[in-house]
Scaffold this motif. Structure first.
Motif, short mmCIF file in Angstrom:
data_model
loop_
_atom_site.label_atom_id
_atom_site.label_comp_id
_atom_site.label_asym_id
_atom_site.label_seq_id
_atom_site.Cartn_x
_atom_site.Cartn_y
_atom_site.Cartn_z
N ASN A 56 0.83 -1.20 0.00
CA ASN A 56 0.00 0.00 0.00
C ASN A 56 0.86 1.25 0.00
O ASN A 56 2.08 1.17 -0.30
CB ASN A 56 -0.96 -0.01 1.20
N GLU A 57 0.26 2.40 0.34
CA GLU A 57 0.98 3.67 0.29
C GLU A 57 2.14 3.72 1.26
O GLU A 57 3.13 4.41 1.02
CB GLU A 57 0.02 4.83 0.57
N THR A 58 2.02 2.98 2.35
CA THR A 58 3.09 3.01 3.37
C THR A 58 4.06 1.85 3.27
O THR A 58 5.14 1.90 3.85
CB THR A 58 2.46 3.02 4.78
N THR A 59 3.70 0.81 2.54
CA THR A 59 4.56 -0.37 2.40
C THR A 59 4.76 -0.67 0.93
O THR A 59 3.82 -1.01 0.21
CB THR A 59 3.93 -1.60 3.09
N GLU A 88 9.36 -3.91 0.33
CA GLU A 88 9.26 -4.04 1.79
C GLU A 88 8.31 -5.16 2.19
O GLU A 88 8.60 -5.93 3.12
CB GLU A 88 8.78 -2.70 2.38
N ALA A 89 7.19 -5.28 1.47
CA ALA A 89 6.23 -6.36 1.77
C ALA A 89 6.85 -7.72 1.51
O ALA A 89 6.67 -8.67 2.29
CB ALA A 89 4.97 -6.17 0.92
N GLN A 95 9.25 -8.62 4.32
CA GLN A 95 8.55 -9.02 5.54
C GLN A 95 8.03 -10.44 5.43
O GLN A 95 8.16 -11.25 6.36
CB GLN A 95 7.39 -8.07 5.83
N ILE A 96 7.43 -10.78 4.30
CA ILE A 96 6.86 -12.12 4.14
C ILE A 96 7.95 -13.17 4.07
O ILE A 96 7.80 -14.30 4.57
CB ILE A 96 5.93 -12.19 2.90
N THR A 97 9.10 -12.81 3.48
CA THR A 97 10.24 -13.74 3.41
C THR A 97 10.80 -14.01 4.81
O THR A 97 11.14 -15.15 5.15
CB THR A 97 11.33 -13.17 2.50
N ASP A 98 10.86 -12.97 5.64
CA ASP A 98 11.33 -13.14 7.02
C ASP A 98 10.40 -14.06 7.80
O ASP A 98 10.85 -14.93 8.57
CB ASP A 98 11.42 -11.79 7.73
N GLY A 156 -1.43 -8.21 -1.93
CA GLY A 156 -0.09 -8.16 -1.34
C GLY A 156 0.59 -9.51 -1.45
O GLY A 156 0.33 -10.28 -2.39
N TYR A 157 1.46 -9.82 -0.47
CA TYR A 157 2.17 -11.11 -0.46
C TYR A 157 1.55 -12.03 0.59
O TYR A 157 1.23 -11.61 1.70
CB TYR A 157 3.65 -10.90 -0.16
#
Length: 636
Positions: free
Chosen positions: A277-280, A284-285, A288-291, A355-356
């Motif tokens: 989204n506008e902030t992510t 970056e998404a 995060q999902i990979t982590d 998203g992811y």
């Protein structure tokens, strides 16, 4: 004289006379003799006539659409004069475009028209065009097939004409940047809300003021004309309840229709979603999902991680569980992944429009055909519906025929169908409160000349595909003027409210003037009935204030070193002073998809504006004569 003609109508002279009569009917149609020339013209466009029938056809469709949309609020929302003007403008534009298309040899072939109609889902059965369904839908809506196809052809010509202009629209990078600066702009705002209620309590309208208001606004205090109706309601659902079925019929229906009761293959899965989204950003998404995926591989619990990190508000708090679902119910990327997995397996990061995702398949339920006893109730319900459907259409034909043939009484129509005559409460053209009297088609029929004035049964009115009704007006209560005594309390309340609104607005203007002098801060003006709020930074999409307030905030000029102050009248009647402290210009979205959407939106807005301007220029250069009769002409 007739006898003389009969006596002498022999030989070749008689044959000449008869031939001339036949030729005349063949060329001009017997309707011209039976009905006379009833063509009424409401406008001319470059010499081409726009008829009253064309106007009324579009006007009636638009009026019915708006009545369905606004219901009881129709008369408050829609101004009939404006609606008529809009319909006339649309007809003139349509005629101008048709003439331009003809002059430039723009054509729509029969094959193109049929292809568009056949591709419309509303005319399809089991994914294929159904000619009988097509004819039935047009007939139920009072549409002639030839006329419908003629209108579709005109619509396609107009669409092609607009697309010629719209296809050339472009959006430069600077235009997109300017749009982003406005679209994503933020403003720092404080407000003062001035409550109208204290001022209302102080207002004391005099008897003279109440009477003057009554005399000036008597139309507001008229009880509208009302009618009550008798009606015969035919319902397929009611018929289904009365159908008697035995176990032998149920079992036979089950054996012959087992496919209807098969439970398809389903899967149950859980997921973890990280939104883009506008902030992510997408990067970056994905990180995060990979982590999170790494933590799952290291042995951490999927459900616990879903509760802690998933951004799906519907499933995060239950460990990401999505329940059972069939193939095709999810977005394609998600669906394809789920139906290729094994129970207990966790997917790689999957990207969708949301998203992811990380997906864990928890259960597979194979295709099942339940035993008869397990679906007995469902079998009976479907069997009843099937048997009732046949009975419904048989009774519908009887109802229509008898209601028409014995139009001066409704009881025979009830008797032949075995139904009861019901009577409604009185209702106005705003409609009643039940299923029948709130239906726009019923309201139109009840107040029509044929039903209300001539005291005849209506034609069969379709309330839904499984419900129809015939109505007859039982009682008519004319419109009545309410007396001053009857409405004085209501007028007093209205005057108090008006005084409160006016005083609230005046107070807001006084506070604005003080603030503009720069000698006092907004928070210092708070008092009883005046509420201060520090709203902070607001975007155009904020949910903190009413949309109308947001619009007023972003219409205000930009502050140049000093705050900008403006007033706003709220829909509630309160007034508000808005203080715009600062402005942050919006930036271009980082995500390629969002940037592409913004550019597409700008191109669409530009293309529509260009097409509208081109059509208006065509109308301006045409010779258009509009007659005033369109303002009052009504359906016959």
């Amino acid at each position: 004289m007739l006898q003389s003609i009969r006596d002498h109508a022999q030989g070749w002279i008689a044959w000449v006379i008869v031939s001339l009569i036949i030729l005349t009917f063949a060329l001009f149609g017997i309707d011209q003799y039976a009905q006379g020339d009833k063509i009424v013209v409401v406008a001319e466009v470059n010499g081409e006539e726009v008829t009253a029938n064309e106007f009324l056809s579009l006007y009636d469709r638009q009026k019915n659409r708006l009545k369905n949309q606004f219901g009881d609020m129709y008369d408050q929302v829609v101004d009939d004069a404006e609606l008529r003007d809009q319909v006339m403008d649309a007809l003139v534009e349509s005629e101008v475009i048709q003439q331009w298309a003809s002059d430039h040899n723009m054509r729509v072939s029969d094959a193109q028209v049929f292809a568009m109609i056949e591709s419309a889902p509303v005319f399809q059965k089991d994914g294929q065009f159904d000619k009988q369904l097509y004819q039935d839908i047009l007939m139920r809506n009072g549409l002639n097939i030839a006329r419908f196809e003629y209108e579709q052809r005109r619509f396609m010509v107009e669409t092609q004409n607009r697309q010629l202009t719209m296809a050339s629209a472009i959006a430069t990078d600077q235009q997109v940047k300017n749009l982003a600066a406005l679209q994503f702009q933020q403003r720092q705002v404080n407000t003062l809300r001035i409550d109208q209620r204290p001022f209302m309590e102080q207002a004391v309208p005099t008897a003279a003021e109440i009477e003057n208001y009554y005399q000036a606004n008597q139309d507001q205090y008229r009880v509208p004309e009302k009618v009550s109706i008798q009606y015969v309601l035919l319902s397929q659902a009611d018929l289904a309840e009365k159908v008697e079925v035995n176990d032998q019929q149920r079992k036979a229906f089950y054996d012959n229709n087992k496919d209807q009761f098969v439970q398809p293959k389903q899967r149950q899965a859980s997921h973890i979603l990280i939104q883009i989204n506008e902030t992510t950003s997408e990067a970056e998404a994905k990180k995060q999902i990979t982590d999170i995926a790494s933590k799952i591989e290291a042995g951490e619990d999927f459900e616990a991680l879903a509760k802690a990190h998933s951004q799906d508000p519907g499933s995060a708090n239950i460990g990401g569980d999505l329940g059972m679902f069939q193939q095709g119910m999810m977005v394609p990327e998600f669906d394809k992944t789920v139906f290729s997995m094994q129970p207990g397996e966790v997917s790689e990061p999957i990207k969708t429009d949301f998203g992811y995702h990380l997906i864990k398949l928890t259960q597979i339920q194979p295709k099942q055909t339940p035993e008869y006893d397990a679906v007995k109730a469902d079998v009976e319900a479907q069997l009843r519906r099937q048997l009732a459907e046949k009975t419904y259409f048989e009774k519908l034909e009887q109802l229509s025929t008898v209601a028409y043939e014995q139009a001066d009484a409704i009881e025979p129509a009830a008797d032949v169908t075995g139904l009861k005559v019901k009577t409604s409460e009185l209702f106005s053209q705003q409609g009643g409160t039940d299923e029948v009297t709130s239906n726009p088609k019923v309201i139109t029929a009840a107040f029509s000349e044929e039903v209300k004035q001539s005291k005849l049964n209506s034609a069969t009115i379709e309330l839904s595909p499984t419900e129809s009704v015939v109505i007859r007006v039982k009682e008519v209560v004319p419109a009545q003027q309410q007396s001053l005594d009857d409405v004085s309390a209501s007028i007093e309340s209205d005057l108090k409210r008006q005084a409160g609104i006016q005083a609230s607005a005046q107070k807001a203007a006084e506070l604005q003037a003080q603030l503009q002098l720069g000698k006092v801060k907004m928070a210092e003006l708070e008092e009883e009935g005046v509420e201060f709020a520090q709203l902070g930074w607001l975007s155009r999409e904020n949910q903190s204030v009413l949309p109308q307030v947001t619009a007023a905030i972003f219409k205000a000029p930009k502050p140049q070193g000093q705050p900008i102050y403006t007033t706003f009248a709220m829909p509630t009647g309160d007034s508000m002073v808005l203080e715009v402290m600062d402005v942050k210009e919006g930036e271009l979205p980082k995500q390629a998809a969002s940037l592409s959407q913004l550019k597409s939106a700008l191109v669409e807005v530009s293309s529509v504006a260009e097409a509208d301007a081109r059509v208006k220029a065509m109308v301006a250069s045409a010779e258009v004569v509009i007659r005033d009769n369109y303002k009052t002409i009504n359906l016959r």
